[in-house]
Design a protein around this motif. Sequence first.
Motif, mmCIF file in Angstrom:
data_model
loop_
_atom_site.group_PDB
_atom_site.id
_atom_site.type_symbol
_atom_site.label_atom_id
_atom_site.label_comp_id
_atom_site.label_asym_id
_atom_site.label_seq_id
_atom_site.Cartn_x
_atom_site.Cartn_y
_atom_site.Cartn_z
ATOM 1 N N ALA A 26 12.836 15.385 -22.828
ATOM 2 C CA ALA A 26 12.604 14.722 -24.115
ATOM 3 C C ALA A 26 11.774 15.622 -25.020
ATOM 4 O O ALA A 26 12.004 15.674 -26.232
ATOM 5 N N GLU A 112 6.021 10.839 -27.940
ATOM 6 C CA GLU A 112 6.679 12.082 -28.370
ATOM 7 C C GLU A 112 5.740 13.273 -28.182
ATOM 8 O O GLU A 112 6.163 14.337 -27.725
ATOM 9 N N ALA A 115 5.663 14.141 -24.556
ATOM 10 C CA ALA A 115 6.889 14.838 -24.151
ATOM 11 C C ALA A 115 6.853 16.300 -24.587
ATOM 12 O O ALA A 115 7.233 17.194 -23.824
#
Length: 125
Positions: A26, A112, A115
């Motif tokens: 990701a 995010e 990741a």
Amino acid sequence: MLKFVVPLTAALALAAAPAQAQDAAAGKRAFLKCVACHSIAKGAPNKIGPNLFGVAGRKAGTAPGFRYSAAMKAKGAAIVWNPATLDKWLARPSAVIPGTSMAFGGVPNAAERAAIIAYLKKPMP
């Protein structure tokens, strides 16, 4: 009781490995917003921003051959890029080093950021 602690600890570590790999995958996708300014491959040239190969564990402002802002030169040496400092930086670079030349508002989403950090920590070819 100790007989159960060791297997449980090992099982938890093994269960975390796929999650970390998934986070890195990701993160690779999320890192696409960074590639205009940063390279990540070993030996790749610096771009507008420094090459980020091996950034995890490195002192800030020390990528070879990159010309850093005065603000990064002044404060960067006191910062080591670890998950916590990378998270703060990715959230809002100017809050970590006011006057940085990195013109990026940040990544507001914590998942995010995590990741991207997992991706940056992953050994690169």
